[in-house]
Enzyme design. Structure first.
Site, PDB file in Angstrom:
ATOM      1  N   LYS A   1       1.020  -0.816   0.008  1.00 37.18           N
ATOM      2  CA  LYS A   1       0.152  -0.425   0.121  1.00 37.18           C
ATOM      3  C   LYS A   1       0.983   1.271   0.157  1.00 37.18           C
ATOM      4  O   LYS A   1      -0.159   2.448   0.769  1.00 37.18           O
ATOM      5  CB  LYS A   1      -1.027   0.122   1.232  1.00 37.18           C
ATOM      6  CG  LYS A   1      -0.429  -0.185   2.447  1.00 37.18           C
ATOM      7  CD  LYS A   1      -1.095   0.450   3.876  1.00 37.18           C
ATOM      8  CE  LYS A   1       0.119   1.116   4.822  1.00 37.18           C
ATOM      9  NZ  LYS A   1      -0.655   1.925   5.257  1.00 37.18           N
TER      10      LYS A   1
ATOM     11  N   SER B   1      -9.810   1.794  -1.166  1.00 37.44           N
ATOM     12  CA  SER B   1      -9.734   2.510  -0.621  1.00 37.44           C
ATOM     13  C   SER B   1     -10.389   4.273  -1.117  1.00 37.44           C
ATOM     14  O   SER B   1     -10.351   3.515  -2.188  1.00 37.44           O
ATOM     15  CB  SER B   1      -8.044   3.557  -0.314  1.00 37.44           C
ATOM     16  OG  SER B   1      -7.738   3.990  -1.069  1.00 37.44           O
TER      17      SER B   1
ATOM     18  N   TYR C   1      -0.547   1.581  -7.354  1.00 37.72           N
ATOM     19  CA  TYR C   1      -1.433   1.339  -5.915  1.00 37.72           C
ATOM     20  C   TYR C   1      -2.390   0.746  -6.289  1.00 37.72           C
ATOM     21  O   TYR C   1      -3.548   0.426  -6.101  1.00 37.72           O
ATOM     22  CB  TYR C   1      -0.805   2.141  -4.866  1.00 37.72           C
ATOM     23  CG  TYR C   1      -2.388   2.109  -3.668  1.00 37.72           C
ATOM     24  CD1 TYR C   1      -2.300   1.230  -2.864  1.00 37.72           C
ATOM     25  CD2 TYR C   1      -2.449   3.276  -3.288  1.00 37.72           C
ATOM     26  CE1 TYR C   1      -2.677   1.091  -2.169  1.00 37.72           C
ATOM     27  CE2 TYR C   1      -3.107   2.871  -2.279  1.00 37.72           C
ATOM     28  CZ  TYR C   1      -3.719   1.964  -1.579  1.00 37.72           C
ATOM     29  OH  TYR C   1      -4.218   1.475  -0.735  1.00 37.72           O
TER      30      TYR C   1
ATOM     31  N   LYS D   1      -5.653  -1.126  -7.303  1.00 32.20           N
ATOM     32  CA  LYS D   1      -7.336  -1.516  -5.905  1.00 32.20           C
ATOM     33  C   LYS D   1      -8.724  -0.666  -7.429  1.00 32.20           C
ATOM     34  O   LYS D   1      -9.210  -1.975  -6.454  1.00 32.20           O
ATOM     35  CB  LYS D   1      -6.985  -0.659  -5.126  1.00 32.20           C
ATOM     36  CG  LYS D   1      -6.861  -0.177  -3.707  1.00 32.20           C
ATOM     37  CD  LYS D   1      -6.991  -0.585  -2.966  1.00 32.20           C
ATOM     38  CE  LYS D   1      -5.620  -1.782  -1.580  1.00 32.20           C
ATOM     39  NZ  LYS D   1      -6.742  -2.610  -0.666  1.00 32.20           N
TER      40      LYS D   1
ATOM     41  N   PHE E   1     -11.173   5.174   3.516  1.00 35.21           N
ATOM     42  CA  PHE E   1     -10.713   7.132   4.090  1.00 35.21           C
ATOM     43  C   PHE E   1      -9.274   6.963   4.620  1.00 35.21           C
ATOM     44  O   PHE E   1      -8.649   6.257   4.849  1.00 35.21           O
ATOM     45  CB  PHE E   1     -11.738   8.069   4.068  1.00 35.21           C
ATOM     46  CG  PHE E   1     -12.457   8.388   3.056  1.00 35.21           C
ATOM     47  CD1 PHE E   1     -13.166   7.115   2.810  1.00 35.21           C
ATOM     48  CD2 PHE E   1     -12.668   9.849   2.564  1.00 35.21           C
ATOM     49  CE1 PHE E   1     -14.495   7.680   1.774  1.00 35.21           C
ATOM     50  CE2 PHE E   1     -12.968   9.507   0.905  1.00 35.21           C
ATOM     51  CZ  PHE E   1     -14.169   9.224   0.205  1.00 35.21           C
ATOM     52  N   ASN E   2      -9.028   7.594   5.592  1.00 32.85           N
ATOM     53  CA  ASN E   2      -7.641   7.320   6.441  1.00 32.85           C
ATOM     54  C   ASN E   2      -7.810   7.160   7.584  1.00 32.85           C
ATOM     55  O   ASN E   2      -8.558   7.962   9.084  1.00 32.85           O
ATOM     56  CB  ASN E   2      -6.662   8.857   6.567  1.00 32.85           C
ATOM     57  CG  ASN E   2      -6.606   9.736   5.085  1.00 32.85           C
ATOM     58  OD1 ASN E   2      -7.959   9.474   4.414  1.00 32.85           O
ATOM     59  ND2 ASN E   2      -5.410   9.221   5.100  1.00 32.85           N
TER      60      ASN E   2
ATOM     61  N   ARG F   1      -7.622  16.457   5.502  1.00 31.89           N
ATOM     62  CA  ARG F   1      -8.340  14.120   5.142  1.00 31.89           C
ATOM     63  C   ARG F   1      -9.545  14.121   6.038  1.00 31.89           C
ATOM     64  O   ARG F   1      -9.532  14.050   6.949  1.00 31.89           O
ATOM     65  CB  ARG F   1      -6.728  13.296   5.386  1.00 31.89           C
ATOM     66  CG  ARG F   1      -5.898  13.816   4.165  1.00 31.89           C
ATOM     67  CD  ARG F   1      -6.042  13.002   3.028  1.00 31.89           C
ATOM     68  NE  ARG F   1      -4.916  13.019   2.262  1.00 31.89           N
ATOM     69  CZ  ARG F   1      -4.942  14.477   1.698  1.00 31.89           C
ATOM     70  NH1 ARG F   1      -5.513  15.903   1.355  1.00 31.89           N
ATOM     71  NH2 ARG F   1      -3.798  14.061   0.390  1.00 31.89           N
TER      72      ARG F   1
HETATM   73  C1  UD1 Z   1      -2.034   7.863   1.849  1.00 35.97           C
HETATM   74  C2  UD1 Z   1      -2.301   6.963  -0.456  1.00 35.97           C
HETATM   75  C3  UD1 Z   1      -3.252   6.686  -0.026  1.00 35.97           C
HETATM   76  C4  UD1 Z   1      -3.895   5.835   0.500  1.00 35.97           C
HETATM   77  C5  UD1 Z   1      -3.595   5.425   2.418  1.00 35.97           C
HETATM   78  C6  UD1 Z   1      -3.461   4.589   2.732  1.00 35.97           C
HETATM   79  C7  UD1 Z   1      -1.055   9.122  -0.906  1.00 35.97           C
HETATM   80  C8  UD1 Z   1      -0.663   9.815  -1.986  1.00 35.97           C
HETATM   81  N1  UD1 Z   1      -1.583   8.356  -0.468  1.00 35.97           N
HETATM   82  O1  UD1 Z   1      -3.453   8.611   2.211  1.00 35.97           O
HETATM   83  O2  UD1 Z   1      -3.174   6.812  -1.560  1.00 35.97           O
HETATM   84  O3  UD1 Z   1      -4.434   4.361   0.637  1.00 35.97           O
HETATM   85  O4  UD1 Z   1      -2.005   6.725   2.684  1.00 35.97           O
HETATM   86  O5  UD1 Z   1      -2.281   4.218   3.046  1.00 35.97           O
HETATM   87  O6  UD1 Z   1       0.452   8.395  -0.657  1.00 35.97           O
HETATM   88  N2  UD1 Z   1       1.720  14.469   5.298  1.00 35.97           N
HETATM   89  C9  UD1 Z   1       2.608  15.109   5.667  1.00 35.97           C
HETATM   90  N3  UD1 Z   1       3.411  14.722   6.155  1.00 35.97           N
HETATM   91  C10 UD1 Z   1       4.060  13.401   5.987  1.00 35.97           C
HETATM   92  C11 UD1 Z   1       2.581  12.720   5.696  1.00 35.97           C
HETATM   93  C12 UD1 Z   1       1.894  12.956   5.695  1.00 35.97           C
HETATM   94  O7  UD1 Z   1       2.738  16.424   5.731  1.00 35.97           O
HETATM   95  O8  UD1 Z   1       4.956  13.235   6.763  1.00 35.97           O
HETATM   96  C13 UD1 Z   1      -0.045  15.346   4.762  1.00 35.97           C
HETATM   97  C14 UD1 Z   1      -0.079  14.519   3.655  1.00 35.97           C
HETATM   98  O9  UD1 Z   1       0.365  15.709   2.906  1.00 35.97           O
HETATM   99  C15 UD1 Z   1      -1.757  14.872   3.876  1.00 35.97           C
HETATM  100  C16 UD1 Z   1      -1.610  14.065   5.463  1.00 35.97           C
HETATM  101  O10 UD1 Z   1      -0.944  14.150   5.587  1.00 35.97           O
HETATM  102  O11 UD1 Z   1      -1.937  15.795   3.135  1.00 35.97           O
HETATM  103  C17 UD1 Z   1      -2.402  12.892   5.166  1.00 35.97           C
HETATM  104  O12 UD1 Z   1      -1.555  11.827   4.791  1.00 35.97           O
HETATM  105  P1  UD1 Z   1      -0.992  10.195   4.763  1.00 35.97           P
HETATM  106  O13 UD1 Z   1      -1.364   9.845   6.035  1.00 35.97           O
HETATM  107  O14 UD1 Z   1       0.014   9.280   4.070  1.00 35.97           O
HETATM  108  O15 UD1 Z   1      -2.411   9.900   3.938  1.00 35.97           O
HETATM  109  P2  UD1 Z   1      -3.426   9.807   2.438  1.00 35.97           P
HETATM  110  O16 UD1 Z   1      -2.136  10.567   2.161  1.00 35.97           O
HETATM  111  O17 UD1 Z   1      -4.115  10.594   2.596  1.00 35.97           O
END
Ligand code: UD1
Length: 337
Positions: free
Chosen positions: A85, A125, A149, A153, A178-179, A231
């Site tokens: 993932k 997802s 990825y 899905k 979602f998250n 998110r």
């Molecule tokens: C990500 C994946 C998504 C996957 C999900 C579950 C991407 C683009 N999307 O979702 O396809 O289904 O994980 O594994 O990778 N953020 C930071 N700093 C960090 C990490 C994250 O600022 O170190 C921010 C990101 O930019 C985003 C938010 O936190 O705005 C959430 O990020 P993340 O937890 O990686 O989830 P998604 O990107 O929504």
């Protein structure tokens, strides 16, 4: 009561769902190759539930192994969590993603056909919505994929719809997560990504506990109130309970597709401040350029899940932070602590 095969059942979402299933009176069989998880999570699940968990070390790409597990344990349904993932990695190693996720699901479906098991819940997802055109995201939003990825899905979802069309005796639930965030309230199981976490909540928790120095906030120039990405964070126990509701609903043949989210978005900075408040720590952070493939905002319209299943997420962002923090504090280095 039924006996359910959980592919990837030792992983983050699988382990939390396994606990809820057992506590609701089901029996589970965990089928996992532990490529991204730790068998210790199964010991912890046993500790929480006071039961012994049947476990099979196997690979979903091996049809014979799945068939043998289904027959040996007389499983009546499958929840399919097992998949790779990491979005970035999927761009670098697409073959591995298509092999594990797509070919792995094909082999699982063949094994189900051969053994006569027709009930399947699939971990999809919100990534299948691509770049959101309308928010909140409804199940009817157009589907697209921006990386291997996500495409894996989407291909699996399409395969499942075709299988249902050809065999209307199937009972299929496609759940678009979602998250997921947070951990079990016991602090015994939680998210334990190998290496550097990609996702926000585990990264933040590791900074808070002192395992990492600084959180990089990917972008503060999005068209959102504070400029950081929004998110729909969903407590993993709420998500686990969503599986129970969906499984209960699959008592008749159907192909059901539902969002599992809260319907509320939180920005990176809001999430960070909530985590700081709950943990009583300061999380050093710096702003960095946007991460490739990220969107400004993504949150669910969860009304279908409520209408169809009567399911609704109950836990707040504070609960997620509290539980993620308890897990991280008690298990500084995850299951290897
Ligand atoms: C990500 C994946 C998504 C996957 C999900 C579950 C991407 C683009 N999307 O979702 O396809 O289904 O994980 O594994 O990778 N953020 C930071 N700093 C960090 C990490 C994250 O600022 O170190 C921010 C990101 O930019 C985003 C938010 O936190 O705005 C959430 O990020 P993340 O937890 O990686 O989830 P998604 O990107 O929504």
């Amino acid at each position: 009561m039924s006996r359910i095969l959980l592919t990837g059942g030792a992983g983050y979402i699988g382990s939390h769902t396994g606990v809820e299933l057992i506590q609701a009176g089901h029996e589970i069989v965990v089928f996992d190759n532990f490529c991204n998880s730790h068998p210790e999570s199964l010991d912890r699940m046993e500790q929480i539930t006071g039961t012994t968990i049947r476990r099979v070390r196997g690979d979903i790409r091996n049809q014979t192994q799945i068939e043998t597990a289904i027959r040996a344990h007389d499983c009546q349904a499958v929840i399919h969590f097992a998949c790779l993932k990491a979005v970035g990695e999927s761009g670098e190693r697409p073959l591995e993603y298509y092999d594990n996720n797509v070919a792995g699901t094909l082999s699982l479906l063949r094994a189900m056909r051969a053994t006569g098991v027709r009930t399947l819940l699939f971990s999809s997802s919100a990534t299948v919505y691509g770049v959101p055109q309308d928010l909140p995201l409804k199940e009817t939003h157009p589907l697209s994929a921006t990386n291997p990825y996500a495409r894996s899905k989407l291909i699996i979802e399409d395969m499942l719809r075709d299988i249902y069309r050809a065999g209307p005796e199937w009972r299929i639930g496609i759940l678009r997560y979602f998250n997921p965030a947070g951990a079990h309230a016991s602090g015994l199981i939680g998210e334990d990504p190998p290496g550097i976490p990609n996702n926000l909540m585990p990264f933040m928790a590791q900074v808070a506990v002192g395992r990492r120095n600084t959180l990089r906030v990917w972008g503060n120039d999005y068209p959102t109130p504070d400029g950081t990405g929004i998110r729909d964070y969903l407590h993993v126990v709420d998500l686990a309970i969503g599986h129970l509701s969906a499984l209960r609903h699959l008592d008749t043949p159907q192909c059901l597709t539902l969002n599992l989210g809260t319907g509320t978005g939180h920005s990176v900075l809001e999430t960070l401040h909530a985590f700081e408040k709950i943990s009583g720590t300061t999380i050093p952070h710096e702003f960095a350029p946007r991460r490739t493939g990220d969107v400004a905002s993504c949150y669910a319209d969860p009304s279908q899940a409520l209408a169809v299943l009567g399911w609704k997420a109950e836990r707040t962002l504070d609960h997620m932070c509290e539980d993620a923090w308890r897990w991280q504090e008690k298990n500084r280095n995850g299951y290897r602590s």
